[in-house]
Design an enzyme around this catalytic site. Structure first.
Site, PDB file in Angstrom:
ATOM      1  N   ARG A  74     -26.105 -82.180  68.846  1.00 30.80           N
ATOM      2  CA  ARG A  74     -27.184 -81.438  69.514  1.00 30.80           C
ATOM      3  C   ARG A  74     -27.697 -80.356  68.562  1.00 30.80           C
ATOM      4  NH1 ARG A  74     -25.323 -79.455  75.157  1.00 30.80           N
ATOM      5  NH2 ARG A  74     -25.498 -81.659  75.694  1.00 30.80           N
ATOM      6  N   ARG A 143     -25.677 -71.033  74.909  1.00 29.56           N
ATOM      7  CA  ARG A 143     -26.318 -72.241  74.356  1.00 29.56           C
ATOM      8  C   ARG A 143     -27.768 -71.957  73.940  1.00 29.56           C
ATOM      9  NH1 ARG A 143     -23.731 -76.901  76.604  1.00 29.56           N
ATOM     10  NH2 ARG A 143     -21.532 -76.432  76.842  1.00 29.56           N
ATOM     11  N   LYS A 207     -19.341 -72.622  79.357  1.00 26.25           N
ATOM     12  CA  LYS A 207     -20.686 -72.578  78.781  1.00 26.25           C
ATOM     13  C   LYS A 207     -21.543 -71.496  79.445  1.00 26.25           C
ATOM     14  CE  LYS A 207     -21.459 -76.932  80.029  1.00 26.25           C
ATOM     15  NZ  LYS A 207     -22.092 -78.210  80.442  1.00 26.25           N
ATOM     16  N   LYS A 209     -25.783 -70.084  79.800  1.00 27.24           N
ATOM     17  CA  LYS A 209     -27.164 -70.532  79.543  1.00 27.24           C
ATOM     18  C   LYS A 209     -28.195 -69.466  79.896  1.00 27.24           C
ATOM     19  CE  LYS A 209     -25.935 -75.338  80.139  1.00 27.24           C
ATOM     20  NZ  LYS A 209     -26.192 -76.601  80.834  1.00 27.24           N
ATOM     21  N   CYS A 428     -31.274 -87.658  83.061  1.00 30.10           N
ATOM     22  CA  CYS A 428     -30.309 -87.299  82.020  1.00 30.10           C
ATOM     23  C   CYS A 428     -29.972 -88.541  81.200  1.00 30.10           C
ATOM     24  CB  CYS A 428     -29.050 -86.725  82.652  1.00 30.10           C
ATOM     25  SG  CYS A 428     -28.026 -88.010  83.392  1.00 30.10           S
ATOM     26  N   CYS A 434     -22.908 -91.187  77.540  1.00 31.01           N
ATOM     27  CA  CYS A 434     -22.236 -90.088  78.219  1.00 31.01           C
ATOM     28  C   CYS A 434     -20.923 -90.549  78.851  1.00 31.01           C
ATOM     29  CB  CYS A 434     -23.131 -89.477  79.290  1.00 31.01           C
ATOM     30  SG  CYS A 434     -22.284 -88.134  80.126  1.00 31.01           S
ATOM     31  N   CYS A 473     -24.290 -88.515  87.079  1.00 32.20           N
ATOM     32  CA  CYS A 473     -23.095 -87.938  87.718  1.00 32.20           C
ATOM     33  C   CYS A 473     -23.454 -86.571  88.272  1.00 32.20           C
ATOM     34  CB  CYS A 473     -21.943 -87.864  86.704  1.00 32.20           C
ATOM     35  SG  CYS A 473     -21.925 -86.364  85.705  1.00 32.20           S
ATOM     36  N   CYS A 477     -27.275 -82.572  84.778  1.00 33.36           N
ATOM     37  CA  CYS A 477     -27.948 -82.241  83.515  1.00 33.36           C
ATOM     38  C   CYS A 477     -29.479 -82.298  83.589  1.00 33.36           C
ATOM     39  CB  CYS A 477     -27.446 -83.153  82.404  1.00 33.36           C
ATOM     40  SG  CYS A 477     -25.682 -82.950  82.108  1.00 33.36           S
TER      41      CYS A 477
HETATM   42 FE1  SRM Z   1     -25.246 -81.499  80.419  1.00 32.64          FE
HETATM   43  C1  SRM Z   1     -21.961 -82.251  80.097  1.00 32.64           C
HETATM   44  C2  SRM Z   1     -26.080 -84.030  78.409  1.00 32.64           C
HETATM   45  C3  SRM Z   1     -28.352 -80.225  80.190  1.00 32.64           C
HETATM   46  C4  SRM Z   1     -24.614 -79.537  83.144  1.00 32.64           C
HETATM   47  N1  SRM Z   1     -24.182 -82.860  79.379  1.00 32.64           N
HETATM   48  C5  SRM Z   1     -22.828 -82.972  79.334  1.00 32.64           C
HETATM   49  C6  SRM Z   1     -22.402 -84.005  78.285  1.00 32.64           C
HETATM   50  C7  SRM Z   1     -22.159 -83.278  77.010  1.00 32.64           C
HETATM   51  C8  SRM Z   1     -21.211 -84.899  78.686  1.00 32.64           C
HETATM   52  C9  SRM Z   1     -19.838 -84.493  78.278  1.00 32.64           C
HETATM   53  O1  SRM Z   1     -19.411 -83.349  78.518  1.00 32.64           O
HETATM   54  O2  SRM Z   1     -19.132 -85.365  77.750  1.00 32.64           O
HETATM   55  C10 SRM Z   1     -23.686 -84.869  78.238  1.00 32.64           C
HETATM   56  C11 SRM Z   1     -23.926 -85.615  76.935  1.00 32.64           C
HETATM   57  C12 SRM Z   1     -24.644 -86.911  77.206  1.00 32.64           C
HETATM   58  C13 SRM Z   1     -25.129 -87.590  76.002  1.00 32.64           C
HETATM   59  O3  SRM Z   1     -24.684 -88.744  75.749  1.00 32.64           O
HETATM   60  O4  SRM Z   1     -25.966 -87.062  75.295  1.00 32.64           O
HETATM   61  C14 SRM Z   1     -24.731 -83.869  78.672  1.00 32.64           C
HETATM   62  N2  SRM Z   1     -26.878 -81.967  79.375  1.00 32.64           N
HETATM   63  C15 SRM Z   1     -27.065 -83.116  78.684  1.00 32.64           C
HETATM   64  C16 SRM Z   1     -28.508 -83.295  78.268  1.00 32.64           C
HETATM   65  C17 SRM Z   1     -28.672 -83.968  76.922  1.00 32.64           C
HETATM   66  C18 SRM Z   1     -29.248 -84.057  79.370  1.00 32.64           C
HETATM   67  C19 SRM Z   1     -30.589 -84.602  78.998  1.00 32.64           C
HETATM   68  O5  SRM Z   1     -30.763 -85.797  79.234  1.00 32.64           O
HETATM   69  O6  SRM Z   1     -31.459 -83.879  78.526  1.00 32.64           O
HETATM   70  C20 SRM Z   1     -28.961 -81.821  78.314  1.00 32.64           C
HETATM   71  C21 SRM Z   1     -28.740 -81.095  77.023  1.00 32.64           C
HETATM   72  C22 SRM Z   1     -29.181 -79.686  77.102  1.00 32.64           C
HETATM   73  C23 SRM Z   1     -29.135 -78.937  75.808  1.00 32.64           C
HETATM   74  O7  SRM Z   1     -29.975 -79.209  74.956  1.00 32.64           O
HETATM   75  O8  SRM Z   1     -28.306 -78.047  75.671  1.00 32.64           O
HETATM   76  C24 SRM Z   1     -28.017 -81.264  79.370  1.00 32.64           C
HETATM   77  N3  SRM Z   1     -26.277 -80.051  81.415  1.00 32.64           N
HETATM   78  C25 SRM Z   1     -27.595 -79.763  81.237  1.00 32.64           C
HETATM   79  C26 SRM Z   1     -28.081 -78.979  82.338  1.00 32.64           C
HETATM   80  C27 SRM Z   1     -29.514 -78.507  82.530  1.00 32.64           C
HETATM   81  C28 SRM Z   1     -29.745 -77.139  81.971  1.00 32.64           C
HETATM   82  O9  SRM Z   1     -28.898 -76.602  81.264  1.00 32.64           O
HETATM   83  O10 SRM Z   1     -30.795 -76.584  82.266  1.00 32.64           O
HETATM   84  C29 SRM Z   1     -27.011 -78.797  83.204  1.00 32.64           C
HETATM   85  C30 SRM Z   1     -27.067 -78.102  84.576  1.00 32.64           C
HETATM   86  C31 SRM Z   1     -27.120 -76.630  84.500  1.00 32.64           C
HETATM   87  C32 SRM Z   1     -25.759 -76.041  84.432  1.00 32.64           C
HETATM   88  O11 SRM Z   1     -25.232 -75.914  83.336  1.00 32.64           O
HETATM   89  O12 SRM Z   1     -25.178 -75.749  85.490  1.00 32.64           O
HETATM   90  C33 SRM Z   1     -25.880 -79.466  82.604  1.00 32.64           C
HETATM   91  N4  SRM Z   1     -23.562 -80.942  81.409  1.00 32.64           N
HETATM   92  C34 SRM Z   1     -23.545 -80.184  82.544  1.00 32.64           C
HETATM   93  C35 SRM Z   1     -22.195 -80.147  83.057  1.00 32.64           C
HETATM   94  C36 SRM Z   1     -21.715 -79.402  84.322  1.00 32.64           C
HETATM   95  C37 SRM Z   1     -21.328 -78.015  84.011  1.00 32.64           C
HETATM   96  C38 SRM Z   1     -20.712 -77.321  85.213  1.00 32.64           C
HETATM   97  O13 SRM Z   1     -20.956 -76.148  85.414  1.00 32.64           O
HETATM   98  O14 SRM Z   1     -19.970 -77.959  85.956  1.00 32.64           O
HETATM   99  C39 SRM Z   1     -21.426 -80.937  82.175  1.00 32.64           C
HETATM  100  C40 SRM Z   1     -19.913 -81.236  82.278  1.00 32.64           C
HETATM  101  C41 SRM Z   1     -19.072 -80.135  81.743  1.00 32.64           C
HETATM  102  O15 SRM Z   1     -19.541 -79.167  81.161  1.00 32.64           O
HETATM  103  O16 SRM Z   1     -17.868 -80.251  81.956  1.00 32.64           O
HETATM  104  C42 SRM Z   1     -22.325 -81.425  81.166  1.00 32.64           C
HETATM  105 FE1  SF4 Z   2     -23.722 -87.272  81.622  1.00 32.09          FE
HETATM  106 FE2  SF4 Z   2     -23.534 -86.496  84.115  1.00 32.09          FE
HETATM  107 FE3  SF4 Z   2     -24.861 -84.999  82.366  1.00 32.09          FE
HETATM  108 FE4  SF4 Z   2     -25.895 -87.249  83.128  1.00 32.09          FE
HETATM  109  S1  SF4 Z   2     -25.462 -85.511  84.474  1.00 32.09           S
HETATM  110  S2  SF4 Z   2     -25.721 -86.552  80.997  1.00 32.09           S
HETATM  111  S3  SF4 Z   2     -24.133 -88.532  83.434  1.00 32.09           S
HETATM  112  S4  SF4 Z   2     -22.702 -85.399  82.322  1.00 32.09           S
END
Ligand code: SRM
Ligand code: SF4
Length: 571
Positions: A74, A143, A207, A209, A428, A434, A473, A477
């Site tokens: 990233r 981030r 994390k 944000k 996402c 993922c 899931c 995201c």
């Molecule tokens: Fe996310 C984890 C992709 C924005 C909440 N997110 C992941 C991971 C890294 C999976 C992992 O932990 O193994 C995913 C990688 C997938 C892949 O193959 O690329 C992933 N998140 C993404 C992206 C790429 C989605 C997209 O299609 O655009 C976004 C990248 C953002 C960036 O550039 O930094 C992305 N993730 C978000 C957002 C939206 C936001 O930030 O505005 C959220 C919800 C807001 C929040 O944080 O509450 C988000 N991602 C999560 C979570 C749940 C965190 C939690 O509080 O429970 C996880 C899982 C974790 O952290 O354990 C996660």
């Molecule tokens: Fe992966 Fe779940 Fe985030 Fe989608 S919402 S990118 S399935 S961790």
């Protein structure tokens, strides 16, 4: 800190010597394409995740082969701004090291997928040579800082971008580990222990944000972020920011202890105070966030456990002065404005719709090649939006005809002539990269939208914006719990369906159907969409209608998200 045992990641951080762990040694080990478990956790702070191709898993298992390991990288892009040179380099690396695609994320960043271990260091090094980086793109730190991507629409936008870049710089970890591991930086031998002035040795519990937004556009979704600065503009002058804390999306199916939560707007600060406020919010979370249970470690739970008033008082104490009272503001939507817009500086900005944020070439739509050709002649910059779209920004009057010609040539010109539903969709990444996905998202939503568009057309709603988001899931995201229609993967092919989110991302949705087959969504939502077309009031939004018509009840705030789940699922 309590006497309870800390979460496992806390010990990994403590042992890591400021995020070094044994990453260097692991990278040098050519006997495997993977890294050790602990280093996988530490790698996140450096902006990379170990993954494997889930499409290939079963077959490889059958043949007793190891998983097909690769890495996601990233790239941080504070405020989402990249130069044409950076675009070209990103494009080159996507072919040379990754899977030939560039993913524009929901946080205005770039992602590469499919980088094999032996190319990891070289790719990160080359990213840094383009004046971008990957440090703190992931991990228990602040981030990528988001900012409305439209700096040329008004004079304050330029200031906001500067503010977001400043915050980003201020909160970037100070450890030299990143330079040592990826950039061949020299290891400084010193008898004095390294210090991480803001984060300390164990960084944050989880994390973190941040966004910067200028009303009436909430395109960065401030309510889903830990900390946001909402610009207050008086007489065309930026006078300061409302401060919002405690938003977040992630939850776990079946666990009412976890829930999405909207940020609370708790006070006001001046432009000069922004860095200080950002730092002190981080410090309060560092000192009071939960370090025993990672599922409870986000700032949203710190705010919820103690209450927003406690948080404000603690923040004021850390600041040594009080935040001012919240000023009035209003958000109207959280979507992007497509097409050409003239900026206050007389330059032009074009927002393109990028389905699922995936920049790639297909035989019928060579978008990636077209954007590459545009980058070669573009005299402005590129802006990534938080809705996974792309703005070709700051185009001079002279260059615009040339760019328009390329847009036409590569079939990109009409990228935004789509239904209002599709233009307001987000998905996402999910499968196949993922590790956490339970169902498809990016690869499936376009198909589902095509089905829903048949109903939309019949109902005469082609030009009506309705926000619709899908994630594989419950981690959220694509921020599905604040869209008007949300699909959240529950099991292969099945989704929890949520309705009633606010059009400006200001209200959480509610569960409407649990574990529902994707293939039957059209017959589930079709009648509701038609009902909306027939009986909506003047200006009434789809999410508001779903509540008024009784399809779901309104969710006031986080904990309430799961209330009546069972009754509503039966309804
Ligand atoms: Fe996310 C984890 C992709 C924005 C909440 N997110 C992941 C991971 C890294 C999976 C992992 O932990 O193994 C995913 C990688 C997938 C892949 O193959 O690329 C992933 N998140 C993404 C992206 C790429 C989605 C997209 O299609 O655009 C976004 C990248 C953002 C960036 O550039 O930094 C992305 N993730 C978000 C957002 C939206 C936001 O930030 O505005 C959220 C919800 C807001 C929040 O944080 O509450 C988000 N991602 C999560 C979570 C749940 C965190 C939690 O509080 O429970 C996880 C899982 C974790 O952290 O354990 C996660
Ligand atoms: Fe992966 Fe779940 Fe985030 Fe989608 S919402 S990118 S399935 S961790």
């Amino acid at each position: 800190m309590s006497d309870q045992k800390l979460a496992a990641n806390e010990y990994i951080k403590i042992r890591s010597n400021y995020l070094r762990g044994t990453i260097k040694e692991g990278l040098a080990d050519t006997s495997t394409g993977s890294m050790s478990e602990d280093d996988q956790q530490l790698l996140k702070f450096h902006g990379t995740y170990q993954q494997d191709d889930r499409d290939l898993r079963a077959n490889r298992r059958k043949h007793k082969l190891d998983k097909a390991y690769s890495f996601m990288i990233r790239i941080r892009v504070p405020g989402g701004v990249a130069t044409p040179e950076q675009w070209l380099e990103t494009d080159r690396m996507a072919t040379q090291f990754a899977n030939g695609t560039i993913k524009l994320t929901t946080r205005q960043a770039f992602q590469f997928h499919g980088i094999i271990k032996s190319n990891l260091k070289r790719t990160i090094k080359e990213i840094n040579q383009t004046a971008m980086d990957t440090i703190a793109a992931c991990g228990d730190v602040n981030r990528n800082v988001m900012c409305n991507p439209n700096p040329y629409l008004s004079s304050v936008h330029a200031e906001l971008l500067k503010v977001s870049q400043q915050i980003s710089d201020h909160l970037t970890p100070a450890t030299r580990a990143y330079h040592e591991i990826w950039l061949d930086g020299e290891k400084i031998e010193s008898s004095e222990e390294e210090v991480e002035p803001i984060y300390g040795k164990t960084y944050l519990p989880r994390k973190f944000k941040i966004t910067v937004a200028v009303p009436p556009s909430n395109d960065v979704d401030i309510y889903a972020n830990c900390l946001s600065f909402i610009a207050i503009v008086e007489n065309d002058k930026l006078v300061g920011f409302n401060v919002a804390v405690g938003g977040g999306m992630g939850m776990t199916h079946g666990s009412e202890e976890t829930y999405p939560r909207l940020a609370d707007v708790i006070g006001f600060c001046t432009v000069e105070q922004v860095n200080d406020v950002a730092e002190k919010v981080v410090l309060v979370q560092r000192d009071f966030g939960c370090r025993t249970e990672r599922k409870h470690a986000r700032l949203k739970y710190t705010v919820d456990d103690h209450g927003p008033q406690w948080f404000l008082e603690k923040l004021n104490e850390y600041l040594g002065y009080n935040l001012g009272p919240v000023r009035e503001f209003k958000f109207e939507d959280n979507g992007d404005r497509y097409g050409w817009v003239e900026g206050v500086n007389g330059k032009f900005n074009l927002t393109l719709f990028i389905q699922g944020g995936r920049v790639l070439d297909t035989p019928s739509y060579p978008m990636r090649t077209g954007l590459r050709e545009i980058a070669k002649i573009h005299d402005g910059d590129f802006r990534l939006t938080a809705n996974q779209n792309l703005m070709i920004a700051n185009v001079s009057k002279e260059k615009r005809p040339e760019i328009e010609k390329l847009l036409e040539q590569y079939g990109i010109k009409d990228s935004h002539l789509k239904s209002g539903l599709r233009l307001n969709s987000l998905a996402c990444v999910a499968l196949p990269t993922c590790a956490l996905s339970l169902a498809e998202a990016e690869r499936y939503l376009p198909e589902l939208l095509t089905e829903l568009e048949e109903v939309i057309e019949e109902a005469g709603l082609r030009h009506d914006a309705i926000t619709i988001r899908m994630t594989g899931c419950p981690n959220g995201c694509a921020r599905p719990y604040i869209s008007e229609i949300g699909f959240v993967g529950r099991s292969p092919g099945c989704y929890n369906v949520y309705l009633g989110g606010g059009f400006a991302g200001q209200r959480l949705s509610k569960l409407f159907r649990e574990n529902f087959p994707g293939g039957e969504v059209k017959s589930l939502l079709g009648p509701i969409i038609k009902h909306y077309a027939k009986e909506r009031k003047e200006g009434e939004r789809f999410g508001d209608f779903c509540i008024r018509a009784g399809y779901v009840s309104a969710t006031e705030q986080g904990k309430d998200f799961h209330k009546n789940i069972k009754e509503e699922a039966r309804a």
